[in-house]
Each structure stands twice: as C-alpha cells, then as structure tokens.
Design a protein around this motif. Structure first.
Motif, PDB file in Angstrom:
ATOM      1  N   UNK A   1       0.869  -1.093   0.138  1.00 24.28           N
ATOM      2  CA  UNK A   1      -0.195   0.008   0.042  1.00 24.28           C
ATOM      3  C   UNK A   1       0.908   1.155  -0.007  1.00 24.28           C
ATOM      4  N   UNK A   2       0.563   2.178  -0.912  1.00 19.39           N
ATOM      5  CA  UNK A   2       1.250   3.307  -0.849  1.00 19.39           C
ATOM      6  C   UNK A   2       0.442   4.483  -0.517  1.00 19.39           C
ATOM      7  N   UNK A   3       0.594   4.793   0.637  1.00 18.19           N
ATOM      8  CA  UNK A   3      -0.188   6.151   1.177  1.00 18.19           C
ATOM      9  C   UNK A   3       0.740   7.379   1.718  1.00 18.19           C
ATOM     10  N   UNK A   4       1.883   7.413   2.039  1.00 18.00           N
ATOM     11  CA  UNK A   4       2.307   8.200   2.756  1.00 18.00           C
ATOM     12  C   UNK A   4       3.732   8.842   2.150  1.00 18.00           C
ATOM     13  N   UNK A   5       4.118  10.084   2.381  1.00 18.18           N
ATOM     14  CA  UNK A   5       5.130  10.563   1.550  1.00 18.18           C
ATOM     15  C   UNK A   5       6.011  11.425   2.488  1.00 18.18           C
TER      16      UNK A   5
ATOM     17  N   UNK B   1     -14.399   5.384  -3.968  1.00 21.05           N
ATOM     18  CA  UNK B   1     -14.231   4.702  -5.346  1.00 21.05           C
ATOM     19  C   UNK B   1     -13.001   4.793  -5.715  1.00 21.05           C
ATOM     20  N   UNK B   2     -11.903   5.342  -4.905  1.00 18.72           N
ATOM     21  CA  UNK B   2     -10.587   5.446  -5.218  1.00 18.72           C
ATOM     22  C   UNK B   2      -9.739   4.141  -5.119  1.00 18.72           C
ATOM     23  N   UNK B   3      -8.684   4.213  -6.001  1.00 16.90           N
ATOM     24  CA  UNK B   3      -7.725   2.898  -5.916  1.00 16.90           C
ATOM     25  C   UNK B   3      -7.358   2.531  -4.521  1.00 16.90           C
ATOM     26  N   UNK B   4      -6.825   3.564  -3.840  1.00 17.40           N
ATOM     27  CA  UNK B   4      -6.251   3.120  -2.417  1.00 17.40           C
ATOM     28  C   UNK B   4      -7.447   2.575  -1.606  1.00 17.40           C
ATOM     29  N   UNK B   5      -8.549   2.906  -2.123  1.00 18.25           N
ATOM     30  CA  UNK B   5      -9.880   2.261  -1.044  1.00 18.25           C
ATOM     31  C   UNK B   5     -10.151   0.850  -1.654  1.00 18.25           C
TER      32      UNK B   5
ATOM     33  N   UNK C   1      -7.869  -1.053  -2.319  1.00 19.32           N
ATOM     34  CA  UNK C   1      -6.592  -1.867  -1.920  1.00 19.32           C
ATOM     35  C   UNK C   1      -7.029  -2.071  -0.545  1.00 19.32           C
ATOM     36  N   UNK C   2      -7.715  -1.334   0.167  1.00 20.90           N
ATOM     37  CA  UNK C   2      -8.189  -1.913   1.533  1.00 20.90           C
ATOM     38  C   UNK C   2      -9.195  -2.853   1.382  1.00 20.90           C
ATOM     39  N   UNK C   3     -10.172  -2.461   0.463  1.00 20.98           N
ATOM     40  CA  UNK C   3     -11.140  -3.786   0.307  1.00 20.98           C
ATOM     41  C   UNK C   3     -10.400  -5.059  -0.229  1.00 20.98           C
ATOM     42  N   UNK C   4      -9.283  -4.769  -0.689  1.00 23.27           N
ATOM     43  CA  UNK C   4      -8.552  -6.186  -1.225  1.00 23.27           C
ATOM     44  C   UNK C   4      -8.074  -6.925   0.152  1.00 23.27           C
TER      45      UNK C   4
ATOM     46  N   UNK D   1       1.163   0.651 -12.250  1.00 24.69           N
ATOM     47  CA  UNK D   1       2.359   1.203 -11.502  1.00 24.69           C
ATOM     48  C   UNK D   1       2.458   2.249 -10.376  1.00 24.69           C
ATOM     49  N   UNK D   2       1.198   3.035 -10.059  1.00 23.37           N
ATOM     50  CA  UNK D   2       1.096   4.053  -9.339  1.00 23.37           C
ATOM     51  C   UNK D   2       0.807   3.196  -7.798  1.00 23.37           C
TER      52      UNK D   2
END
Length: 242
Positions: free
Chosen positions: A3-7, A31-35, A37-40, A237-238
C-alpha cells in the motif's frame, strides 16, 4: 499486500496522527484506487483462514509510526460498508488516535471499562460510518499492560464478538511494549504492518518471533509506503496489488 499512502517522514506522520487522527480514504473517497486496496486487504483476511471463521483481528507493527492505525481504521470502514457490524477498539492506551480520527469523545473508553468505572454501553460510540462503532482508549492509565492482561479484557472480547460481526483492534507496536503480545493471544488473527524502507528488517523479524512465542495466529503482513517504481501492477504502476 502492499500500500502506498504516505510521503512525509515517520516522525511528522506520528505527530500529525496523534493530533488529528489518520486519513479515512475508504470513507472520504470510496471509489479511489487506494480504497479498493483496503477492500482487497479485507477480502484477503476473510479468506486467510480456511478452518476457522475470523471474528477478531489485531493490527500492529514492529515500531511506532509505521501505518498500523491507518490500515486498521480503513479496513474497519471497508468491512462496515459490507453491511457488517464492526467494532473498532483503540487498544493503544499510550498513544491513542481513534478518537481524533472519528471525531468522538475520549473522556470515557477502554481504560475506564477495564478499571470497572464505566459500563460497556457507555464506552461504545457510533461513528459517521454506518455499522461502524468505536471504543476509544479512554484516559491514559499508569498500568496499560496490567489492564490489558486482566480478566476484564477477555470478558469484553467475548461480549463484543457475540454482538458484532467483526472486532478490530488497533494495538501498540510489538517491539515497544508487551501490550500487542498480550492482546494477540486473545484474538483470532494478527496482521503486521510493514512500511517499505522504513521498517527495520531485524525489528520486523523480532516482532514476528515475539508474536509466535505467545502462539499468536499471524495471518500475514501489509506492506505499505511502497515506491511507485516498485509497483508495476494492475493499476499501472502507481499502486500495487496485495
């Protein structure tokens, strides 16, 4: 899992989350890609145990500021959106964040219940997320490890797992205090959050061994803060898959 969340730096993240809570992208941008991933993560946890249905999950990390609260809180939101009754507990009695994240009171919480000064009904609070309820940490106690190892905590878990479909614990880091080890023996499964290029390999290994010593059921790990060039997955890739 990745998971990519922080910078920001770990310390800045830690200071920010203590003051403001963690980001709930699963609620703010479902509906975001990160959401997704949490569903996954949620789905993978559900299918991680073949022989036993999971009702209680603990999230921890090897060290502070590694994203365990962000992952656990967002997975709790994801589960609640599946029409499941979820109770999220801030079991980090030293450095709590859930009350800030969900903008609820922390005057009475887990520490009060374990001390026997408040009833269970008084410490369970609804959130803005339908089906999701929280128990905050409550006021700081001088003896967190003793409270979490008391018979009262087992009584609490037995009641909650009959009233809710899922119980999720946001626990302290394994290598910092013994709290996570104590709690890990009382839940169905444990997830270790491991940030890429931040978590120390030796520290992660030590945390895993510490959990195994108490015979915790370690279901797996979530690797977060992945570099974009390392994530050549389904989403271009993101972000990476799990």
């Amino acid at each position: 899992m990745a998971l990519n969340l922080f910078k920001k730096s770990a310390k800045k993240l830690d200071d920010y989350s203590l003051k403001h809570g963690v980001g709930l992208v699963a609620y703010d941008d479902p509906s975001s890609v990160i959401s997704e991933q949490f569903n996954t993560i949620r789905t993978n946890i559900q299918f991680s145990s073949i022989d036993k249905e999971l009702h209680s999950i603990l999230f921890t990390s090897s060290a502070p500021s590694e994203g365990k609260s962000t992952v656990s809180n967002n997975v709790a939101v994801s589960w609640a959106k599946q029409d499941k009754r979820v109770i999220l507990i801030d079991a980090d009695l030293r450095r709590p964040t859930i009350h800030k994240t969900f903008n609820v009171s922390n005057k009475s919480g887990l520490s009060n219940f374990l001390l026997g000064t408040t009833s269970l009904e008084e410490v369970i609070q609804p959130t803005m997320v339908e089906n999701l309820f929280v128990i905050t940490s409550g006021p700081t106690a001088p003896n967190p490890s003793e409270l979490l190892s008391s018979k009262k905590i087992q009584e609490l878990f037995q009641i909650l797992t009959t009233k809710y479909d899922f119980m999720i614990l946001d626990a302290p880091p394994v290598n910092s205090v013994t709290d996570a080890q104590i709690l890990a023996t009382k839940v169905d499964g444990v997830i270790l959050v491991v940030p890429q290029k931040i978590a120390d390999k030796t520290g992660v290994t030590h945390a895993k061994k510490a959990l195994e010593i108490v015979h915790a059921n370690v279901l797996g790990a979530v690797m977060n803060r992945m570099a974009k060039d390392k994530m050549k997955g389904y989403y271009g890739g993101q972000y990476g898959g799990y």
